[in-house]
Design an enzyme around this catalytic site. Structure first.
Site, mmCIF file in Angstrom:
data_model
loop_
_atom_site.group_PDB
_atom_site.id
_atom_site.type_symbol
_atom_site.label_atom_id
_atom_site.label_comp_id
_atom_site.label_asym_id
_atom_site.label_seq_id
_atom_site.Cartn_x
_atom_site.Cartn_y
_atom_site.Cartn_z
ATOM 1 N N LYS A 111 0.858 -1.212 0.031
ATOM 2 C CA LYS A 111 0.129 -0.007 -0.153
ATOM 3 C C LYS A 111 0.669 1.456 0.085
ATOM 4 C CE LYS A 111 -4.143 -1.769 2.297
ATOM 5 N NZ LYS A 111 -5.258 -1.464 3.298
ATOM 6 N N ASN A 165 -4.889 2.047 -1.773
ATOM 7 C CA ASN A 165 -5.715 0.846 -1.730
ATOM 8 C C ASN A 165 -6.365 0.661 -3.132
ATOM 9 O OD1 ASN A 165 -8.027 2.147 -1.359
ATOM 10 N ND2 ASN A 165 -8.798 0.448 -0.239
ATOM 11 N N ASP A 220 -10.175 3.009 2.266
ATOM 12 C CA ASP A 220 -10.552 2.350 3.528
ATOM 13 C C ASP A 220 -11.145 3.233 4.635
ATOM 14 O OD1 ASP A 220 -9.360 0.016 2.947
ATOM 15 O OD2 ASP A 220 -7.294 0.659 3.503
ATOM 16 N N GLY A 233 -2.519 1.991 14.616
ATOM 17 C CA GLY A 233 -1.677 1.125 13.645
ATOM 18 C C GLY A 233 -1.987 1.641 12.138
ATOM 19 N N GLY A 234 -1.936 0.786 11.216
ATOM 20 C CA GLY A 234 -1.955 1.258 9.824
ATOM 21 C C GLY A 234 -3.449 1.529 9.505
ATOM 22 N N ALA A 235 -4.455 0.890 10.168
ATOM 23 C CA ALA A 235 -5.790 1.094 9.775
ATOM 24 C C ALA A 235 -6.164 2.376 10.318
ATOM 25 C CB ALA A 235 -6.667 -0.015 10.081
ATOM 26 N N TYR A 265 -13.475 -8.022 11.353
ATOM 27 C CA TYR A 265 -14.505 -8.992 10.880
ATOM 28 C C TYR A 265 -14.246 -10.504 10.781
ATOM 29 C CZ TYR A 265 -12.328 -8.519 6.271
ATOM 30 O OH TYR A 265 -11.224 -8.511 5.115
HETATM 31 P P1 NAP Z 1 -1.270 -2.938 12.783
HETATM 32 O O1 NAP Z 1 -0.917 -1.607 11.931
HETATM 33 O O2 NAP Z 1 -0.583 -3.982 13.122
HETATM 34 O O3 NAP Z 1 -1.771 -2.113 14.263
HETATM 35 C C1 NAP Z 1 -2.214 -3.057 15.519
HETATM 36 C C2 NAP Z 1 -2.782 -1.828 16.465
HETATM 37 O O4 NAP Z 1 -3.200 -2.676 17.495
HETATM 38 C C3 NAP Z 1 -1.678 -1.186 17.125
HETATM 39 O O5 NAP Z 1 -2.497 -0.039 17.561
HETATM 40 C C4 NAP Z 1 -1.379 -1.799 18.219
HETATM 41 O O6 NAP Z 1 -0.646 -1.095 19.399
HETATM 42 C C5 NAP Z 1 -2.505 -2.551 18.867
HETATM 43 N N1 NAP Z 1 -2.423 -3.666 19.716
HETATM 44 C C6 NAP Z 1 -1.908 -4.922 19.064
HETATM 45 N N2 NAP Z 1 -1.927 -5.632 20.039
HETATM 46 C C7 NAP Z 1 -2.579 -5.055 21.243
HETATM 47 C C8 NAP Z 1 -2.781 -5.655 22.495
HETATM 48 N N3 NAP Z 1 -2.506 -6.748 22.898
HETATM 49 N N4 NAP Z 1 -3.310 -4.655 23.583
HETATM 50 C C9 NAP Z 1 -3.569 -3.158 22.997
HETATM 51 N N5 NAP Z 1 -3.173 -2.972 21.703
HETATM 52 C C10 NAP Z 1 -2.682 -3.838 20.932
HETATM 53 O O7 NAP Z 1 -2.757 -3.423 12.380
HETATM 54 P P2 NAP Z 1 -3.664 -2.496 11.220
HETATM 55 O O8 NAP Z 1 -3.475 -2.755 9.929
HETATM 56 O O9 NAP Z 1 -3.993 -1.311 11.903
HETATM 57 O O10 NAP Z 1 -5.204 -3.356 11.631
HETATM 58 C C11 NAP Z 1 -5.830 -3.228 12.900
HETATM 59 C C12 NAP Z 1 -7.272 -4.417 12.814
HETATM 60 O O11 NAP Z 1 -8.121 -3.861 11.928
HETATM 61 C C13 NAP Z 1 -6.781 -5.803 12.371
HETATM 62 O O12 NAP Z 1 -7.538 -6.649 13.291
HETATM 63 C C14 NAP Z 1 -7.313 -5.881 11.031
HETATM 64 O O13 NAP Z 1 -7.922 -7.113 10.671
HETATM 65 C C15 NAP Z 1 -8.449 -4.791 11.187
HETATM 66 N N6 NAP Z 1 -8.886 -4.136 9.690
HETATM 67 C C16 NAP Z 1 -10.009 -4.410 9.332
HETATM 68 C C17 NAP Z 1 -10.375 -3.778 8.116
HETATM 69 C C18 NAP Z 1 -11.590 -3.853 7.588
HETATM 70 O O14 NAP Z 1 -11.861 -3.606 6.233
HETATM 71 N N7 NAP Z 1 -12.552 -4.030 8.242
HETATM 72 C C19 NAP Z 1 -9.323 -3.002 7.161
HETATM 73 C C20 NAP Z 1 -8.049 -2.916 8.112
HETATM 74 C C21 NAP Z 1 -7.829 -3.468 9.088
HETATM 75 P P3 NAP Z 1 0.909 -0.845 19.696
HETATM 76 O O15 NAP Z 1 1.234 0.420 18.677
HETATM 77 O O16 NAP Z 1 1.040 -0.484 21.111
HETATM 78 O O17 NAP Z 1 1.705 -2.067 19.172
#
Ligand code: NAP
Length: 287
Positions: free
Chosen positions: A69, A90, A105, A132-134, A223
Site C-alpha cells: 500500500k 488501496n 479504507d 496502527g496502519g488502519a 470482521y
Molecule cells: P497494525 O498496524 O498492526 O496495528 C495494530 C494496533 O493494535 C496497534 O495500535 C497496536 O498497538 C494495537 N495492539 C496490538 N496488540 C495489542 C494489545 N495486546 N493490546 C493493546 N493494543 C494492541 O494493524 P492494522 O493494519 O491497523 O489493523 C488493525 C485491525 O484492523 C486488524 O484486526 C485488522 O484485521 C483490522 N482491519 C480491518 C479492516 C476492514 O476492512 N474491516 C481493514 C483494515 C484492518 P501498539 O502500537 O502498542 O503496538
C-alpha cells in the site's frame, strides 16, 4: 468474458484468502457490467513489473493490499488527496493510461458506521483505540464529519501522540492508555482498531466493555469473527454495535464506484462475502 471484458484485480502478498474477487465479481454481475476481477500474488520485488503489466494490459482498476500500500505510490502518475493524507493507496484507477491512487479504507469505514450505526457524527465524542496502519485513514475520514472530539488512545502512547499531532487539529487529541476508561465513559462512539479479539484469539477484548455508556456505539474493525467478544459484551450492556464487515464492503464499494461511475450494489456485495464465510468463517482474511 469476451473480448470487451474490462479487467480489474487485487495485488498482495499473500493474496489467496482475499474475499475481494468474490465481492467485486458479484458487483459486476449484479449491475450487468462486463468486468472481471482476479487476485494476483505479487511479491515486493516484482511490484514495479506488476504495475507496468497493468498499464500494458489496460486494466481499468486495481486494489492494493498488504504489503504494497505504501510502496505502490512510487509507481503511480497521481495520488489523490485521500491517499496523500493517509500515506497509503488501496485503489488505483487507470484513467486512459494515467494511474491515479486513492485510499477508500477510511471513507469506507465511515460510510459503514453512518449507514449501520450512527447516521450523524457531528458533535459526537469519538474514542479511537489503537493507532496502527488502519487507524490513520479512519481518523482522517472521521475528522471530515465535524465530530466534537476525537481522542486517540494506544498501548504505545507515543504512537497516539504522533498521530494526533500529525493532523494539527484542536478536535484530535491523544490520551495515555491508563486513561482509556475515563475516555470511554464519556464517549458516544468507541472504535477498536487494534487486532485484539481477532481469530484465533476470539475471547480477548481490547478494553472492558462495561466502561461504555449504554446507548453508545461500540465499533470494531475486526470482521473475523464477524461479532467480536468486545461487540458481544457491549451489546449485552445496551450499546449499539458495529462490526468490521461493513468497512470491507464499503472500501470495495467506493473502488467500484470510482472505476465504473455507477452506484455499487453494496447489499449484494455484503451477501457475497457472507456466503463465502459459510465455508471458511475462521480462515484468515485479507483483501
Ligand atoms: P497494525 O498496524 O498492526 O496495528 C495494530 C494496533 O493494535 C496497534 O495500535 C497496536 O498497538 C494495537 N495492539 C496490538 N496488540 C495489542 C494489545 N495486546 N493490546 C493493546 N493494543 C494492541 O494493524 P492494522 O493494519 O491497523 O489493523 C488493525 C485491525 O484492523 C486488524 O484486526 C485488522 O484485521 C483490522 N482491519 C480491518 C479492516 C476492514 O476492512 N474491516 C481493514 C483494515 C484492518 P501498539 O502500537 O502498542 O503496538
Amino acid at each position: 468474458m469476451d473480448s470487451h471484458t474490462v479487467l480489474y484485480g487485487v495485488i498482495g502478498d499473500p493474496i489467496r484468502h482475499s474475499k475481494s474477487p468474490i465481492m467485486l465479481n458479484r458487483a459486476f454481475r449484479e449491475t450487468g457490467i462486463n468486468g472481471a476481477y482476479g487476485a494476483f500474488h505479487v511479491t515486493p520485488e516484482r511490484l514495479g513489473e506488476a504495475i507496468s503489466g497493468i498499464r500494458a494490459l489496460g486494466f481499468r482498476g486495481l486494489n492494493v493490499t498488504i504489503p504494497h500500500k505504501i510502496e505502490v505510490m512510487g509507481h503511480l502518475d497521481e495520488i489523490d488527496e485521500s491517499a496523500r493524507a493517509i500515506g497509503a493507496v488501496n485503489t488505483i484507477v487507470n484513467e486512459g493510461g494515467r494511474l491515479i491512487g486513492f485510499n477508500t479504507d477510511g471513507i469506507g469505514y465511515v460510510r459503514s458506521l453512518k449507514e449501520e450505526a450512527e447516521p450523524d457524527l457531528a458533535g459526537k465524542r469519538i474514542v479511537v483505540v489503537g493507532c496502527g496502519g488502519a487507524a490513520r485513514g479512519i481518523v482522517w475520514a472521521l475528522a471530515k464529519e465535524n465530530p466534537g472530539e476525537i481522542v486517540l488512545v494506544n498501548r504505545t502512547a507515543e504512537r497516539a501522540r504522533e498521530l494526533a499531532a500529525s493532523f494539527g487539529s484542536k478536535t484530535i487529541s491523544a490520551l495515555d492508555w491508563e486513561r482509556l476508561r475515563e475516555a470511554c465513559e464519556d464517549a458516544d462512539v468507541v472504535i477498536n482498531t487494534t487486532s485484539v479479539g481477532m481469530s484465533p484469539n476470539v475471547d480477548a477484548v481490547p478494553l472492558d466493555p462495561d466502561w461504555l455508556r449504554p446507548g453508545a456505539v461500540a465499533s470494531d474493525l475486526i470482521y473475523n469473527p464477524l461479532t467480536t467478544a468486545f461487540l458481544k459484551r457491549a451489546a449485552d450492556r445496551g450499546c449499539r454495535v458495529h462490526g468490521g464487515l461493513g468497512m470491507f464492503v464499503y472500501q470495495g464499494a467506493y473502488a467500484f464506484e470510482y472505476w465504473t461511475g455507477r452506484p455499487a450494489p453494496a447489499e449484494a456485495m455484503r451477501a457475497a462475502v457472507l456466503e463465502s464465510f459459510g465455508e471458511s468463517v475462521s480462515s484468515p482474511l485479507t483483501r
